[in-house]
Scaffold this motif. Structure first.
Motif, PDB file in Angstrom:
ATOM      1  N   LYS A 536      39.942  36.035  37.180  1.00  0.00           N
ATOM      2  CA  LYS A 536      39.923  35.131  37.494  1.00  0.00           C
ATOM      3  C   LYS A 536      40.661  35.349  38.937  1.00  0.00           C
ATOM      4  O   LYS A 536      41.246  36.213  39.118  1.00  0.00           O
ATOM      5  CB  LYS A 536      41.339  34.688  36.718  1.00  0.00           C
ATOM      6  CG  LYS A 536      40.523  34.625  35.223  1.00  0.00           C
ATOM      7  CD  LYS A 536      42.274  34.174  34.703  1.00  0.00           C
ATOM      8  CE  LYS A 536      41.936  33.895  33.086  1.00  0.00           C
ATOM      9  NZ  LYS A 536      42.993  33.187  32.620  1.00  0.00           N
ATOM     10  N   HIS A 538      41.371  31.708  42.516  1.00  0.00           N
ATOM     11  CA  HIS A 538      41.427  30.346  42.235  1.00  0.00           C
ATOM     12  C   HIS A 538      41.435  29.977  44.240  1.00  0.00           C
ATOM     13  O   HIS A 538      42.539  29.476  44.544  1.00  0.00           O
ATOM     14  CB  HIS A 538      42.429  30.168  41.166  1.00  0.00           C
ATOM     15  CG  HIS A 538      42.012  28.574  41.473  1.00  0.00           C
ATOM     16  ND1 HIS A 538      41.544  27.571  40.578  1.00  0.00           N
ATOM     17  CD2 HIS A 538      43.405  27.256  41.656  1.00  0.00           C
ATOM     18  CE1 HIS A 538      41.538  26.469  41.036  1.00  0.00           C
ATOM     19  NE2 HIS A 538      42.125  25.810  41.721  1.00  0.00           N
ATOM     20  N   PHE A 544      42.063  23.029  38.902  1.00  0.00           N
ATOM     21  CA  PHE A 544      41.264  24.182  37.029  1.00  0.00           C
ATOM     22  C   PHE A 544      40.945  22.741  36.365  1.00  0.00           C
ATOM     23  O   PHE A 544      39.287  22.979  36.342  1.00  0.00           O
ATOM     24  CB  PHE A 544      41.966  25.351  36.298  1.00  0.00           C
ATOM     25  CG  PHE A 544      41.074  25.388  35.370  1.00  0.00           C
ATOM     26  CD1 PHE A 544      40.767  26.406  35.529  1.00  0.00           C
ATOM     27  CD2 PHE A 544      40.885  25.035  34.393  1.00  0.00           C
ATOM     28  CE1 PHE A 544      38.936  27.058  34.773  1.00  0.00           C
ATOM     29  CE2 PHE A 544      40.648  26.320  32.699  1.00  0.00           C
ATOM     30  CZ  PHE A 544      39.876  26.450  33.612  1.00  0.00           C
ATOM     31  N   LYS A 547      38.423  21.025  38.346  1.00  0.00           N
ATOM     32  CA  LYS A 547      36.987  21.629  38.057  1.00  0.00           C
ATOM     33  C   LYS A 547      36.074  21.547  36.733  1.00  0.00           C
ATOM     34  O   LYS A 547      35.231  20.939  36.672  1.00  0.00           O
ATOM     35  CB  LYS A 547      37.402  22.913  38.297  1.00  0.00           C
ATOM     36  CG  LYS A 547      37.158  23.600  40.097  1.00  0.00           C
ATOM     37  CD  LYS A 547      37.717  24.746  40.319  1.00  0.00           C
ATOM     38  CE  LYS A 547      37.568  24.839  41.969  1.00  0.00           C
ATOM     39  NZ  LYS A 547      37.256  26.088  42.401  1.00  0.00           N
ATOM     40  N   LEU A 548      37.068  21.156  35.459  1.00  0.00           N
ATOM     41  CA  LEU A 548      36.455  21.404  34.657  1.00  0.00           C
ATOM     42  C   LEU A 548      35.464  19.772  34.341  1.00  0.00           C
ATOM     43  O   LEU A 548      34.656  19.361  33.924  1.00  0.00           O
ATOM     44  CB  LEU A 548      37.777  21.423  33.235  1.00  0.00           C
ATOM     45  CG  LEU A 548      37.654  23.175  32.753  1.00  0.00           C
ATOM     46  CD1 LEU A 548      38.748  23.134  31.719  1.00  0.00           C
ATOM     47  CD2 LEU A 548      36.224  24.043  32.961  1.00  0.00           C
ATOM     48  N   THR A 554      34.132  27.568  37.164  1.00  0.00           N
ATOM     49  CA  THR A 554      34.957  27.912  37.150  1.00  0.00           C
ATOM     50  C   THR A 554      34.892  29.956  37.130  1.00  0.00           C
ATOM     51  O   THR A 554      33.978  30.517  36.973  1.00  0.00           O
ATOM     52  CB  THR A 554      36.056  27.530  35.734  1.00  0.00           C
ATOM     53  OG1 THR A 554      35.627  28.339  34.498  1.00  0.00           O
ATOM     54  CG2 THR A 554      36.173  26.076  36.451  1.00  0.00           C
TER      55      THR A 554
END
Length: 918
Positions: A536, A538, A544, A547-548, A554
């Motif tokens: 991970k 970022h 996050f 982004k989804l 991701t």
């Protein structure tokens, strides 16, 4: 072994495609070299080579924009930022670069995935408004500025992209977005072309759109390389992307999906090695290759895949000597080259405009391998002289004039290195360029010997030329800090590339360079969590969940990319060697990758798992032993004639090899700069001050008035002796000031104790201060004269009893001046060295007739002043409370026996100097 590229070419041949008219689009340039090579083995006739492009080259053609470097992109963005921001709110380039790089990455992602820009930026702004209580009436200036920043993102994006397009340049995402805009025009103008996409896996939305358009219009084919077992398993990450394309692309509803293969389940030899540390992995790779060459494995079909690219140099140094052909497709990072550390040190030195430089920084720069050669003269270097002078004089901080005075006749080089950069980027670049030219001139004197160093220097010259170009074009670099940021940016992306025959010998490459390529034998290093997959991270302003929502990648998608690369590497390979680091590490914790666990749980292949440990031989340390040859015996005679001192004898007791090094070879201990006053310096200052105060009083009885008259002199004498011993060291601040005050406090306390003794009615007469003694020892076993010397700190009489006193600035207690067994006094340094020392002084003074028995000998410890005079004592046992403190003839005779035995041992030619085991 049939490779993926071979199978695609064979398919095209069977379809009677005119290979010369095809344009191949590949994930990387590297694969194009192998494709061109394979064409010769498939088409057994002379043909025109097809056009081969990487996906980046193809989209650059489509967009008509030129890709620019990330560093130049930063400069372009700053130009736009300055136009859009009030002067009062403008960040300097250094501050700007820290957040702008993240924004550019986000712009890149938004464009590559064709996200509606206005929509996502408004959405991000709304989220920040909610996070910062937008309903509140009274917002702080900080909150207002923060929200203003998010509100401006769309303006930054629009003006920035417009500016780049006007300049016919762009970052990757913008190039992709423009390519999508131009795809219709391209199709109309190139309807007779045939494109073949092969070996792709994780496509961004722009790539998906472009490829689908070309497929639908019948001017392209695409060949996937996916295993049946990954493709049909709905939860296997290696097939995640291609499963989605097969399911969602309308093209595959009426066209064949090429190809789903079945190579992975075929028999393979998979070996997994748990190896401690990166160097251990490099050595194990060398060991594997040595075994392969013995078995005459074709190394042209063997690849080393370095998941962690910092392993490149250790691996190259671990390759067996019989590997003649080698191709490295990855460059050595410029940041790992010694010159990088030199320029980094110079930047750190000049980032602040100091009038003086810390001695460690100066020594570090002057001792650098590329700098020391500039100070060469008469087959030696001036640098060692400069460093020696700095150490001898305790020069903790030096200005440029001091350095020039130490460096004659190399003042010009000192100017080049240490003259102020005036916090000006242009001055700094000019100085570094001149320095590079100076180093080049120095290396040119022996080109053959310095051929690699000259190559390094050339690459750094290119790097600084690029910085000069950027600074000239944009003029954004206003300080050394901003220049340093640019330097670090450029350095992190630049590599020193290796030249070789790309299709011959062992292949060494990174994970991304292996795309589309197949090898019979694969060695994969650093298969650890946090490396493969990367885990991970970022580094983005986009949350996050956003982004989804917008289908931006991701960490899960990134893990799937690594999973595909890993499994694709081994799907056609016959021999697979996987290495991971077993040791706990800040970055990856020493945990093996989930990919290894998956392989073991699948139970498809026969896997051997070994833990590789370095061979540690339990060898006993060979103690040094030196025979007493004629040269040593001659030196011993010289020492004996000059006189054995108590310190030299206790040095022998501690370790005979130390005595040999210091007294026979005359090797001095390394003399470092005393940033903080050392204990021995403090001791010397106290000794010398007491000598100044008490020497005039020899033969005089002390009085309270005499002692009181000494007190005002302490400060002046302490300063004088500190300057004499500590040279130019600074006593005005920090720990040194504390030590200076401690020295004065010790001396004042000592005088107070003297006053207390006198008040109690005791009579003290000073006999001698710093009394030097030299007495001849009668030794029948030695055929040359042997003397005993020593300088006694103080000899006095207390109420008629003679006392021989040795000052110690450290802490000493009664146990260190007591003896039980006489034999121990010359064998146990830790317990009895103090007793040995004071008895030697007593013995010498009595034998020379300067003192009469009985007398007392002992120590005054300045860290234990409250204990008073610590007298030497003789006890029968450790529990015996009856101590003999008066030194009599009998005690001196007992001591004389041990003393003579020790000196006879030192001078005996049959007894070697043997190191003591510590």
């Amino acid at each position: 072994m049939k490779t993926f590229i071979y199978e695609v070419l064979k398919e095209l041949q069977l379809r009677n495609e005119n290979i010369s008219n095809i344009t191949f689009i590949l994930p990387s340039k590297r694969a194009g070299v192998f494709l061109k090579h394979k064409i010769t083995s498939v088409f057994n006739k002379t043909i025109f080579s097809p056009k081969i492009l990487s996906i980046e080259e193809f989209t650059t053609e489509l967009s008509q924009l030129k890709l620019i470097s990330n560093t130049e992109l930063l400069f372009e963005f700053y130009s736009v930022y300055l136009k859009l921001t009030d002067k009062s709110n403008q960040d300097n380039f250094e501050t700007f670069s820290k957040w702008a790089q993240i924004i550019i990455q986000d712009f890149n992602e938004i464009d590559r995935y064709l996200i509606p820009q206005k929509q996502i930026f408004e959405y991000l702004n709304a989220i920040q408004e909610l996070n910062h209580w937008s309903k509140q009436e009274n917002k702080t200036d900080l909150v207002k500025n923060y929200l203003s920043f998010w509100n401006k993102l769309i303006d930054y994006y629009n003006h920035f992209t417009e500016h780049l397009i006007e300049s016919n340049v762009g970052y990757q995402g913008l190039i992709y977005r423009e390519s999508v805009s131009n795809i219709e025009t391209y199709i109309q103008n190139n309807s007779d072309k045939k494109l073949v996409f092969l070996g792709f896996n994780a496509l961004n939305t722009a790539e998906e759109t472009i490829i689908q358009e070309l497929l639908q219009n019948g001017i392209a084919d695409i060949y996937w390389d996916i295993e049946k077992s990954f493709f049909e398993n709905p939860i296997h990450d290696a097939g995640m992307f291609i499963r989605n394309y097969h399911k969602k692309w309308s093209y595959f509803k009426s066209n064949t999906f090429k190809w789903i293969t079945n190579n992975y389940t075929q028999e393979k030899n998979i070996s997994i090695y748990g190896v401690p540390k990166n160097i251990g992995q490099a050595k194990q790779i060398g060991s594997i290759l040595k075994h392969l060459t013995k078995e005459q494995v074709n190394l042209s079909n063997t690849a080393i895949i370095l998941s962690d690219e910092t392993l490149l140099l250790p691996v190259l140094n671990s390759l067996p000597s019989n590997i003649n052909a080698l191709n490295i497709t990855m460059g050595s990072p410029l940041s790992s080259i010694p010159l990088a550390s030199l320029f980094e040190k110079l930047f750190y030195l000049h980032k602040t405009s100091n009038a003086s430089f810390y001695y460690k920084d100066v020594i570090s720069i002057l001792s650098h391998q590329n700098i020391s050669c500039l100070f060469d003269y008469n087959n030696k270097t001036k640098v060692s002289e400069i460093i020696e002078t700095i150490q001898e004089n305790n020069l903790v901080y030096l200005n440029i004039n001091q350095l020039k005075a130490l460096s004659n006749p190399f003042e010009e080089i000192i100017d080049l290195l240490f003259s102020s950069w005036e916090n000006n980027a242009e001055t700094a670049l000019k100085q570094t360029q001149n320095l590079i030219l100076k180093i080049k001139t120095c290396l040119d004197s022996n080109k053959q010997e310095h051929i690699l160093s000259l190559e390094y220097l050339y690459r750094f010259n290119e790097l600084f030329n690029e910085m000069i170009r950027l600074n000239t074009k944009y003029s954004h670099l206003k300080s050394i800090n901003s220049l340093f940021e640019v330097y670090k940016n450029l350095l992190s992306t630049e590599t020193l590339d290796f030249k070789g025959e790309p299709l011959e010998g062992l292949q060494v490459m990174g994970m991304l360079e292996s795309r589309v390529l197949d090898f019979e034998t694969v060695i994969i290093s650093s298969v650890n969590e946090g490396v493969l997959p990367a885990g991970k991270s970022h580094n983005s302003f986009i949350p996050f969940d956003v982004k989804l929502q917008y289908n931006l990648p991701t960490f899960k998608e990134k893990d799937a990319v690594y999973s595909y690369h890993f499994y694709r590497l081994i799907q056609r390979a016959k021999n697979v060697h996987i290495l991971y680091n077993t040791e706990a590490d800040v970055l990856n914790g020493g945990e093996k990758s989930r990919f290894i666990t998956q392989l073991e749980l699948e139970d498809i292949h026969s896997i051997t798992h070994k833990m590789v440990l370095p061979i540690v031989t339990n060898t006993n340390k060979q103690l040094s032993q030196v025979k007493k040859d004629d040269g040593v015996l001659k030196r011993l005679k010289e020492i004996a004639e000059k006189g054995f001192s108590p310190s030299s004898l206790t040095n022998y007791i501690r370790n005979p090899i130390d005595f040999y090094n210091q007294k026979i070879l005359k090797i001095k201990e390394y003399d470092e700069v005393e940033e903080t006053v050392a204990a021995n310096t403090l001791g010397s200052v106290i000794h010398n001050t007491l000598e100044d105060l008490y020497k005039p009083l020899e033969g005089i009885f002390l009085t309270i008035d005499i002692i009181n008259e000494m007190k005002p002199k302490i400060n002046d004498r302490v300063i004088h002796h500190f300057k004499e011993i500590y040279k130019d060291g600074d006593l005005t601040k920090g720990k040194n000031l504390i030590v200076f005050e401690i020295a004065k406090r010790y001396l004042n306390n000592f005088l107070e104790i003297e006053i207390e003794e006198l008040k109690n009615g005791n009579k003290i007469k000073i006999i001698a201060i710093e009394s030097e003694n030299k007495v001849l020892l009668k030794l029948d076993e030695i055929d040359f004269p042997v003397y005993l010397t020593g300088k006694v700190d103080r000899v006095d009489q207390l109420n008629g009893t003679t006392r021989i006193i040795d000052y110690k600035s450290g802490k000493v207690d009664n146990s260190k001046v007591s003896v039980i067994n006489w034999e121990d006094i010359t064998t146990d340094y830790i317990k009895f060295s103090k007793s040995f020392q004071v008895l030697t002084y007593a013995y010498a003074m009595v034998k020379e007739g300067k003192a009469n028995l009985p007398l007392e000998a002992g120590i005054i410890s300045f860290k234990n002043l409250s204990a008073g005079f610590l007298k030497f004592s003789k006890k029968e046992s450790s529990h015996d409370r009856n101590k003999i403190t008066l030194i009599s003839e009998e005690i001196l005779q007992e001591f004389e026996i041990e003393l003579k035995k020790l000196i006879i041992e030192i001078c005996n030619p049959e007894i070697d100097f043997i190191e003591k085991e510590i």
